[in-house]
Design a protein around this motif. Sequence first.
Motif, PDB file in Angstrom:
ATOM      1  N   ARG A  55       0.804  -1.217   0.000  1.00  9.72           N
ATOM      2  CA  ARG A  55       0.000   0.000   0.000  1.00  9.72           C
ATOM      3  C   ARG A  55       0.840   1.272   0.000  1.00  9.72           C
ATOM      4  O   ARG A  55       0.339   2.329  -0.335  1.00  9.72           O
ATOM      5  CB  ARG A  55      -0.913   0.001   1.241  1.00  9.72           C
ATOM      6  N   LEU A  56       2.113   1.164   0.403  1.00 11.56           N
ATOM      7  CA  LEU A  56       2.941   2.368   0.536  1.00 11.56           C
ATOM      8  C   LEU A  56       3.280   2.929  -0.842  1.00 11.56           C
ATOM      9  O   LEU A  56       3.941   2.281  -1.639  1.00 11.56           O
ATOM     10  CB  LEU A  56       4.224   2.018   1.303  1.00 11.56           C
ATOM     11  N   PRO A  57       2.832   4.144  -1.137  1.00 16.52           N
ATOM     12  CA  PRO A  57       3.113   4.689  -2.466  1.00 16.52           C
ATOM     13  C   PRO A  57       4.382   5.535  -2.465  1.00 16.52           C
ATOM     14  O   PRO A  57       4.932   5.862  -1.414  1.00 16.52           O
ATOM     15  CB  PRO A  57       1.891   5.588  -2.717  1.00 16.52           C
ATOM     16  N   ILE A  58       4.849   5.861  -3.661  1.00 12.52           N
ATOM     17  CA  ILE A  58       5.908   6.860  -3.807  1.00 12.52           C
ATOM     18  C   ILE A  58       5.366   7.998  -4.666  1.00 12.52           C
ATOM     19  O   ILE A  58       4.397   7.816  -5.396  1.00 12.52           O
ATOM     20  CB  ILE A  58       7.205   6.283  -4.440  1.00 12.52           C
ATOM     21  N   ASN A  93       1.193   3.459  -5.992  1.00  6.52           N
ATOM     22  CA  ASN A  93       1.694   2.306  -5.240  1.00  6.52           C
ATOM     23  C   ASN A  93       2.290   1.257  -6.181  1.00  6.52           C
ATOM     24  O   ASN A  93       2.263   1.425  -7.408  1.00  6.52           O
ATOM     25  CB  ASN A  93       0.608   1.716  -4.343  1.00  6.52           C
ATOM     26  N   ARG A  94       2.814   0.180  -5.614  1.00  5.34           N
ATOM     27  CA  ARG A  94       3.551  -0.754  -6.452  1.00  5.34           C
ATOM     28  C   ARG A  94       2.654  -1.552  -7.394  1.00  5.34           C
ATOM     29  O   ARG A  94       3.152  -2.193  -8.315  1.00  5.34           O
ATOM     30  CB  ARG A  94       4.403  -1.704  -5.603  1.00  5.34           C
ATOM     31  N   ASN A  95       1.327  -1.497  -7.170  1.00  5.10           N
ATOM     32  CA  ASN A  95       0.399  -2.133  -8.104  1.00  5.10           C
ATOM     33  C   ASN A  95       0.038  -1.221  -9.265  1.00  5.10           C
ATOM     34  O   ASN A  95      -0.804  -1.582 -10.086  1.00  5.10           O
ATOM     35  CB  ASN A  95      -0.892  -2.530  -7.357  1.00  5.10           C
ATOM     36  N   GLY A  96       0.642  -0.061  -9.323  1.00  9.99           N
ATOM     37  CA  GLY A  96       0.360   0.888 -10.391  1.00  9.99           C
ATOM     38  C   GLY A  96      -0.917   1.680 -10.170  1.00  9.99           C
ATOM     39  O   GLY A  96      -1.422   2.321 -11.103  1.00  9.99           O
ATOM     40  N   SER A 114       6.539   2.773 -11.776  1.00  9.98           N
ATOM     41  CA  SER A 114       6.791   1.346 -11.959  1.00  9.98           C
ATOM     42  C   SER A 114       8.302   1.075 -12.062  1.00  9.98           C
ATOM     43  O   SER A 114       8.822   0.139 -11.445  1.00  9.98           O
ATOM     44  CB  SER A 114       6.051   0.887 -13.213  1.00  9.98           C
ATOM     45  N   GLU A 115       9.013   1.920 -12.827  1.00  4.80           N
ATOM     46  CA  GLU A 115      10.472   1.759 -12.964  1.00  4.80           C
ATOM     47  C   GLU A 115      11.161   1.970 -11.624  1.00  4.80           C
ATOM     48  O   GLU A 115      12.079   1.239 -11.256  1.00  4.80           O
ATOM     49  CB  GLU A 115      11.021   2.760 -13.989  1.00  4.80           C
ATOM     50  N   LEU A 116      10.707   2.977 -10.884  1.00  2.83           N
ATOM     51  CA  LEU A 116      11.315   3.259  -9.576  1.00  2.83           C
ATOM     52  C   LEU A 116      11.081   2.107  -8.607  1.00  2.83           C
ATOM     53  O   LEU A 116      11.972   1.740  -7.841  1.00  2.83           O
ATOM     54  CB  LEU A 116      10.744   4.554  -8.990  1.00  2.83           C
ATOM     55  N   PHE A 117       9.890   1.523  -8.629  1.00 10.37           N
ATOM     56  CA  PHE A 117       9.613   0.400  -7.738  1.00 10.37           C
ATOM     57  C   PHE A 117      10.500  -0.791  -8.052  1.00 10.37           C
ATOM     58  O   PHE A 117      10.951  -1.497  -7.138  1.00 10.37           O
ATOM     59  CB  PHE A 117       8.134  -0.005  -7.804  1.00 10.37           C
ATOM     60  N   LYS A 118      10.743  -1.022  -9.345  1.00 10.85           N
ATOM     61  CA  LYS A 118      11.632  -2.150  -9.724  1.00 10.85           C
ATOM     62  C   LYS A 118      13.019  -1.926  -9.135  1.00 10.85           C
ATOM     63  O   LYS A 118      13.631  -2.830  -8.566  1.00 10.85           O
ATOM     64  CB  LYS A 118      11.760  -2.233 -11.242  1.00 10.85           C
ATOM     65  N   LEU A 119      13.502  -0.669  -9.260  1.00 12.05           N
ATOM     66  CA  LEU A 119      14.848  -0.363  -8.741  1.00 12.05           C
ATOM     67  C   LEU A 119      14.874  -0.482  -7.226  1.00 12.05           C
ATOM     68  O   LEU A 119      15.801  -1.043  -6.663  1.00 12.05           O
ATOM     69  CB  LEU A 119      15.246   1.057  -9.146  1.00 12.05           C
ATOM     70  N   LEU A 120      13.838   0.047  -6.570  1.00 12.41           N
ATOM     71  CA  LEU A 120      13.804   0.015  -5.102  1.00 12.41           C
ATOM     72  C   LEU A 120      13.727  -1.429  -4.609  1.00 12.41           C
ATOM     73  O   LEU A 120      14.396  -1.799  -3.643  1.00 12.41           O
ATOM     74  CB  LEU A 120      12.601   0.803  -4.578  1.00 12.41           C
ATOM     75  N   SER A 121      12.929  -2.255  -5.270  1.00 14.53           N
ATOM     76  CA  SER A 121      12.776  -3.654  -4.848  1.00 14.53           C
ATOM     77  C   SER A 121      14.098  -4.385  -4.950  1.00 14.53           C
ATOM     78  O   SER A 121      14.500  -5.097  -4.029  1.00 14.53           O
ATOM     79  CB  SER A 121      11.750  -4.379  -5.716  1.00 14.53           C
TER      80      SER A 121
END
Lengths: 286, 162
Positions: free
Chosen positions: A201-204, A236-239, A269-276
């Motif tokens: 649920r945590l968004p950026i 959020n990470r689900n877009g 989405s790109e940022l979440f991939k990098l953060l993950s």
Amino acid sequence: AAMPHVSRGERRFIEEGVRQNVRYDGRAVLDLRHLIVQNGVIEFCNGSTLVERVHTSAKVLVGVKVEAVDLRDESEGSELFDVTIDCTSVEAGEEDPSQRRFRDFSRRLEALVEEQLREAVGDGSILHVVPNRFAWSLAVDVIVLGTDGNMSDLVSLAVFGALADTVLPKSEQIETEDGPDFTIDTEVSTAQALPAALFDRLPIRVSLFKLCDTMVADACEKEEECATACLSALVNRNGELCSTHIDKGGAVPLTSLHGHLSNVCQIASELFKLLSSEFSAANSAR
Amino acid sequence: DKRRIKFEQNLSSAVLRAIQASVRLERFPKSLLEVHVLVLNDDGGAQAASVTCASLALANSGVELFDLVPCANVGIGSSSFIVDPTQEQLKGDCLGSVTLALLSASEGISDLALNGPLGFDAAGQAVTACYAECARVHKLMSKALVHSASAEHISTADLPPA
């Protein structure tokens, strides 16, 4: 850094460059600046992250401390997080003696971080240790060490990183004469990360800045000064879009809104991939 | 009390964001325009009503504007959109809501407040529903201003000559 003064010539240079897809620092309109992320920089915090933008003065340090609270002592509607923003490092270099600009800046950042955390924490049940009785309360301290435009996005990334780095002591629910209670294992080796559902649920935050008729991502300080509007969204990470608003007193054309929101979701989405990948590597190293 | 103060601060920021783009600020150098909004009752949609009301008040006061700012709120239910949802509908039936403040003449969005999480497609459809509602509100705002101007004209015409 002191407030940049953008001359008419510089403004024209920036705007003409954006029209031709070449920005002030050579990036394309939707390119982001490189980031360096370091976790665990503050030993006495439950979690911490230092994020800086390469070749700029932008640097943000976030520390997260966790405390167990009795929900009976909390007033109704109070939230299980508390945010403080410290810009004193940047204020020291400011020429304006009233420093009102950074007070407003701190207040605005605080509202944006609270919005981000509210989406993640929700009604607070995700942080309950003993349902409706005891819960973890998060104290998030953000220290802005340097600015170079688009600080709201950088702060949201740093908050995400600090929460990903945060560990909680292992707790176990027990029954006592006074009702349900819990015990804590003080061994560091048994510490656990925050619930995975919180990170779903945590968004950026991703912001696009309007320069002439073009929306640019990750604007530097001078571009932000020249921008006439800013479309800011929490994704959020689900877009999924959690929150949006438009700042800087401008307007975004209705016909192009769909495209801009699509770009925002793609960047997130790109940022979440990098953060993950970054945080899973850090966690496995730990 | 803390929650009410936060709500008021957020509402103030939202109203400022929405109406700022419509005011010809360059015509008022070294000036401060104060807009005071008093919410008498809130059954959902306080933000949309506040923005619409503030824009009408500015127009009525004679402040030079680029455009009126109609604002509409749409709740996203499980199977349909709910235009101007009540507080009960927002808490119960709605998965999220979208509030759109529109500069009608230039078709520019001065504020888009989205409460989600919402999928990208649902958000887009909700914005379309908000746009239709904003067009309707804009007609009502224009009618109200014309009526107000006519009433003033009639009332001054009734006055005896000096």
